[in-house]
Motif scaffolding. Structure first.
Motif, PDB file in Angstrom:
ATOM      1  N   TYR A  98      41.259  43.121  50.749  1.00 31.67           N
ATOM      2  CA  TYR A  98      42.685  43.346  50.333  1.00 31.67           C
ATOM      3  C   TYR A  98      43.636  42.630  50.375  1.00 31.67           C
ATOM      4  O   TYR A  98      43.443  42.113  51.741  1.00 31.67           O
ATOM      5  CB  TYR A  98      42.954  44.899  50.771  1.00 31.67           C
ATOM      6  N   LEU A  99      44.704  42.302  49.591  1.00 37.17           N
ATOM      7  CA  LEU A  99      45.983  41.781  50.278  1.00 37.17           C
ATOM      8  C   LEU A  99      46.913  42.619  51.006  1.00 37.17           C
ATOM      9  O   LEU A  99      46.911  43.901  50.482  1.00 37.17           O
ATOM     10  CB  LEU A  99      46.493  41.147  49.090  1.00 37.17           C
ATOM     11  N   GLN A 111      51.084  39.370  48.118  1.00 33.19           N
ATOM     12  CA  GLN A 111      50.646  38.815  46.855  1.00 33.19           C
ATOM     13  C   GLN A 111      51.873  37.793  46.244  1.00 33.19           C
ATOM     14  O   GLN A 111      51.631  37.273  45.472  1.00 33.19           O
ATOM     15  CB  GLN A 111      50.475  39.956  46.044  1.00 33.19           C
ATOM     16  N   LEU A 162      41.709  32.535  42.708  1.00 39.53           N
ATOM     17  CA  LEU A 162      41.492  34.007  43.383  1.00 39.53           C
ATOM     18  C   LEU A 162      41.544  35.084  42.157  1.00 39.53           C
ATOM     19  O   LEU A 162      42.547  35.003  41.470  1.00 39.53           O
ATOM     20  CB  LEU A 162      43.031  34.202  44.145  1.00 39.53           C
ATOM     21  N   LYS A 163      40.682  35.873  42.224  1.00 41.61           N
ATOM     22  CA  LYS A 163      40.705  36.847  41.122  1.00 41.61           C
ATOM     23  C   LYS A 163      41.050  38.175  41.651  1.00 41.61           C
ATOM     24  O   LYS A 163      40.673  38.447  42.690  1.00 41.61           O
ATOM     25  CB  LYS A 163      39.061  37.204  40.671  1.00 41.61           C
ATOM     26  N   ARG A 164      41.672  38.837  40.833  1.00 38.55           N
ATOM     27  CA  ARG A 164      42.588  39.979  41.408  1.00 38.55           C
ATOM     28  C   ARG A 164      42.245  41.343  40.615  1.00 38.55           C
ATOM     29  O   ARG A 164      42.481  41.372  39.594  1.00 38.55           O
ATOM     30  CB  ARG A 164      44.086  39.769  41.692  1.00 38.55           C
ATOM     31  N   GLN A 165      42.239  42.450  41.281  1.00 38.68           N
ATOM     32  CA  GLN A 165      42.047  43.675  40.733  1.00 38.68           C
ATOM     33  C   GLN A 165      43.038  44.559  41.191  1.00 38.68           C
ATOM     34  O   GLN A 165      43.162  44.849  42.379  1.00 38.68           O
ATOM     35  CB  GLN A 165      40.754  44.133  40.911  1.00 38.68           C
ATOM     36  N   TRP A 166      43.801  45.316  40.448  1.00 40.13           N
ATOM     37  CA  TRP A 166      44.568  46.579  40.998  1.00 40.13           C
ATOM     38  C   TRP A 166      43.788  47.743  41.562  1.00 40.13           C
ATOM     39  O   TRP A 166      42.848  48.306  40.505  1.00 40.13           O
ATOM     40  CB  TRP A 166      45.764  46.981  39.971  1.00 40.13           C
ATOM     41  N   TRP A 207      46.345  45.398  45.931  1.00 38.83           N
ATOM     42  CA  TRP A 207      45.636  44.379  45.332  1.00 38.83           C
ATOM     43  C   TRP A 207      44.156  43.909  46.014  1.00 38.83           C
ATOM     44  O   TRP A 207      44.225  43.710  47.497  1.00 38.83           O
ATOM     45  CB  TRP A 207      46.260  43.067  45.332  1.00 38.83           C
ATOM     46  N   VAL A 227      41.010  41.442  45.922  1.00 38.47           N
ATOM     47  CA  VAL A 227      40.962  40.105  45.782  1.00 38.47           C
ATOM     48  C   VAL A 227      39.679  39.324  46.211  1.00 38.47           C
ATOM     49  O   VAL A 227      39.104  39.838  47.032  1.00 38.47           O
ATOM     50  CB  VAL A 227      41.861  39.059  46.075  1.00 38.47           C
ATOM     51  N   CYS A 285      37.370  35.376  45.669  1.00 40.69           N
ATOM     52  CA  CYS A 285      37.729  34.106  45.573  1.00 40.69           C
ATOM     53  C   CYS A 285      36.666  33.513  44.795  1.00 40.69           C
ATOM     54  O   CYS A 285      35.528  34.025  44.701  1.00 40.69           O
ATOM     55  CB  CYS A 285      37.903  33.190  46.664  1.00 40.69           C
TER      56      CYS A 285
END
Ligand code: SF4
Ligand code: SF4
Length: 175
Positions: free
Chosen positions: A47-48, A53, A62-66, A83, A85, A87
Motif C-alpha cells: 500500500y502507498l 501517491q 508501478l501498477k496501481r489498484q484502488w 492505493w 501497488v 511494480c
C-alpha cells in the motif's frame, strides 16, 4: 489535515531522508536473491501511505489498484480506501515506495504511544533478516533513520491510525 502541497512537501522530505539508507552496510539482496522485490507469492504488493501517491503519479513501472474500504480493512481516517501497488519492473531507486524503504522494519506504538521500529513478522517467510530475529544486526543508521521517518509520519492522523491498528494486531498475535 495537511493540504496537498503540505503532503507533497512531507513526502519529498521523507524520501530524501531515507533515500540512501539500507538495512545492512552491504546489499542485503545478496543474502536472499532480493526476495522482497520478486513476485514471491500471487498478488504480492504494497500500500502507498496517504499522500504518497502524489509523489508517484504516472510512474510507468508501478501498477496501481484502488482498494475500496468496503472490501478491505483500513483505519476509518483513510476514508474511501487506499492505493495498492505492484511494480512491473525494477523501480528507479530514488522513487521506491516507502513500504520498500522501511522493510524489514515496521513501526510499533505501545499503549503509552511510544514509537519504536521492530522487525516486520509479515516478512518472515522471505526475509533472512526477519528470520534472524535480531534487529541489532541491521545498521544503526538504518534503524535510526527509519525511526526518525516514522516519527514524522505519525504526525499525520491517518498514518498514526494505521500504525496503531498494526500495533494492536501485533500485540494480539503475540498473546
Ligand atoms: S528480503 Fe530481506 S534480506 Fe532480502 S533484500 Fe529484502 S530486506 Fe534484504
Ligand atoms: S518498487 Fe522497487 S524496491 Fe519496491 S518491490 Fe518493486 S523493485 Fe523492489
Amino acid at each position: 489535515m495537511l493540504s496537498e502541497d503540505g503532503l507533497l512537501h512531507l513526502w519529498k522530505h521523507i524520501y530524501a531522508l531515507t533515500n540512501d539508507v539500507t538495512p545492512l552496510k552491504q546489499d542485503c539482496g545478496q543474502l536472499c536473491g532480493s526476495m522482497c522485490c520478486r513476485d514471491w507469492a500471487p498478488g504480492v504488493g504494497m500500500y502507498l501511505y496517504p499522500g504518497e501517491q502524489l509523489l508517484l503519479a504516472d510512474q510507468p513501472w508501478l501498477k496501481r489498484q484502488w482498494h475500496d474500504s468496503r472490501h478491505h480493512i483500513f483505519p476509518a481516517s483513510w476514508g474511501d480506501g487506499g492505493w495498492f501497488v505492484t511494480c512491473t519492473e525494477s523501480c528507479p531507486r530514488h522513487l521506491r515506495p516507502f513500504s520498500c524503504r522501511t522493510f524489514p522494519l515496521t513501526p510499533h506504538m505501545d499503549e503509552t504511544k511510544h514509537l519504536t521500529v521492530v522487525l516486520d513478522e509479515k516478512g518472515r517467510t522471505i526475509c533472512p533478516l526477519v528470520q534472524a530475529g535480531r534487529p541489532e544486526l541491521l545498521s544503526a543508521q538504518f534503524r535510526c533513520t527509519m525511526r526518525e521517518a516514522w516519527k514524522k509520519l505519525v504526525c499525520l492522523p491517518a498514518i498514526r491510525d494505521d500504525v496503531l491498528m498494526g500495533s494492536r494486531r501485533r500485540e494480539n498475535a503475540r498473546r
